[in-house]
Design an enzyme around this catalytic site. Structure first.
Site, short mmCIF file in Angstrom:
data_model
loop_
_atom_site.label_atom_id
_atom_site.label_comp_id
_atom_site.label_asym_id
_atom_site.label_seq_id
_atom_site.Cartn_x
_atom_site.Cartn_y
_atom_site.Cartn_z
N GLY A 1 0.78 -1.23 0.00
CA GLY A 1 0.00 0.00 0.00
C GLY A 1 0.81 1.28 0.00
N SER A 2 2.08 1.22 -0.45
CA SER A 2 2.86 2.46 -0.41
C SER A 2 2.33 3.48 -1.41
CB SER A 2 4.35 2.18 -0.64
OG SER A 2 4.59 1.77 -1.95
N ASN A 3 1.84 3.03 -2.55
CA ASN A 3 1.24 3.99 -3.49
C ASN A 3 -0.06 4.56 -2.93
OD1 ASN A 3 2.64 4.34 -6.23
ND2 ASN A 3 2.80 2.14 -5.89
N LEU B 1 -4.04 -6.66 -7.51
CA LEU B 1 -3.46 -7.79 -8.23
C LEU B 1 -4.47 -8.76 -8.81
CD1 LEU B 1 -0.33 -8.44 -5.98
CD2 LEU B 1 -0.61 -6.90 -7.93
N ASN C 1 -4.52 2.20 -13.92
CA ASN C 1 -3.63 1.27 -13.22
C ASN C 1 -2.19 1.75 -13.35
OD1 ASN C 1 -2.78 -1.25 -11.98
ND2 ASN C 1 -2.13 -1.91 -14.01
N HIS D 1 1.71 0.21 -13.53
CA HIS D 1 2.45 -1.03 -13.74
C HIS D 1 3.94 -0.73 -13.63
CE1 HIS D 1 2.92 -5.12 -15.15
NE2 HIS D 1 3.95 -4.69 -15.86
N ASP E 1 -3.04 -5.28 -18.50
CA ASP E 1 -1.94 -4.39 -18.90
C ASP E 1 -1.99 -3.95 -20.36
OD1 ASP E 1 -0.93 -4.72 -16.31
OD2 ASP E 1 0.25 -6.47 -16.90
N GLU F 1 7.27 5.67 -9.04
CA GLU F 1 5.80 5.59 -8.93
C GLU F 1 5.29 6.65 -7.96
OE1 GLU F 1 4.14 1.70 -8.24
OE2 GLU F 1 5.68 0.72 -9.41
C1 GAR Z 1 3.67 -1.38 -7.37
O1 GAR Z 1 5.00 -1.48 -7.79
C2 GAR Z 1 2.74 -1.45 -8.56
O2 GAR Z 1 3.27 -0.86 -9.71
C3 GAR Z 1 2.61 -2.94 -8.74
O3 GAR Z 1 2.48 -3.44 -7.44
C4 GAR Z 1 3.26 -2.62 -6.56
C5 GAR Z 1 2.42 -2.27 -5.36
O4 GAR Z 1 3.17 -1.61 -4.37
N1 GAR Z 1 1.49 -3.26 -9.57
C6 GAR Z 1 1.50 -4.27 -10.44
O5 GAR Z 1 2.44 -5.05 -10.55
C7 GAR Z 1 0.23 -4.41 -11.30
N2 GAR Z 1 0.44 -5.33 -12.37
P1 GAR Z 1 2.47 -0.86 -3.18
O6 GAR Z 1 1.43 -1.82 -2.59
O7 GAR Z 1 3.56 -0.56 -2.22
O8 GAR Z 1 1.80 0.38 -3.72
#
Ligand code: GAR
Length: 186
Positions: free
Chosen positions: A12-14, A84, A101, A103, A144, A173
């Protein structure tokens, strides 16, 4: 007020970055966090921001009950931030060009089923790519493959492991995702 809703599955950092960013801006609010994972880090983060969390099963995602809950928040944008599972067609149909989304690679390279999180960075690292990056795109019915909104590349020649690539890409990101969301809402 522009309503943002988030879907997240993992650390969940994003989601955190997005809640922090819009918490400091007038005219925008993160209205809800949707997650398939009762242990998702984003739930605690949402709690701190007074954002409600909605935890759902695969069945609820596909039988219309998640769509009904989404509608109750009248979202202006639906943001997948590390979500995911495959996103359901009924929500995409209800919100055309409003589901986006992120990626962690330069699509169309390193996309598709199974390509998420560290799997992506492992593949990139094994192929000794000189650069990787991020792609923010609209979500359509195929993993994607929706139209690209934003891409940014970064040199990864000096990264010695997939984890190092992951860290560099994640930093990218965090820098760009909230700003791109804001631009789309303007
Ligand atoms: C992120 O790097 C995002 O780009 C990726 O999951 C990670 C989640 O990190 N998403 C995918 O791979 C989608 N195909 P987070 O939970 O720390 O935000």
């Amino acid at each position: 007020m522009k309503n943002i809703i988030l879907f997240a599955s993992g650390g969940g950092s994003n989601a955190q970055r997005i809640m922090d960013y819009f918490g400091q801006r007038q005219g925008y609010q993160v209205s809800a966090l949707f997650t398939n994972n009762p242990n998702a880090g984003a739930i605690a983060i949402a709690g701190k921001h007074n954002v409600p969390s909605i935890i759902f099963t695969k069945e609820e995602l596909t039988n219309g009950s998640v769509l009904a809950k989404v509608k109750s928040y009248s979202p202006d944008i639906i943001v997948l931030a590390g979500f995911l599972w495959k996103f359901p067609a009924d929500i995409i149909r209800e919100y055309p060009q409003k589901v986006i989304n992120i990626h962690p690679a330069l699509l169309p390279a390193y996309g598709g089923k199974g390509m998420y999180g560290l799997n992506v960075h492992r593949a990139v690292h094994e192929n000794q790519e000189k650069e990787s990056g991020i792609t923010i795109h609209y979500v359509d019915d195929n993993y994607d493959e929706g139209n690209v909104i934003f891409q940014k590349a970064i040199a990864i020649e000096e990264c010695l492991s997939p984890e190092e690539v992951a860290l560099k890409v994640l930093t990218l990101e965090h820098e760009h995702f909230p700003k791109v969301i804001e631009e789309l809402l303007k």
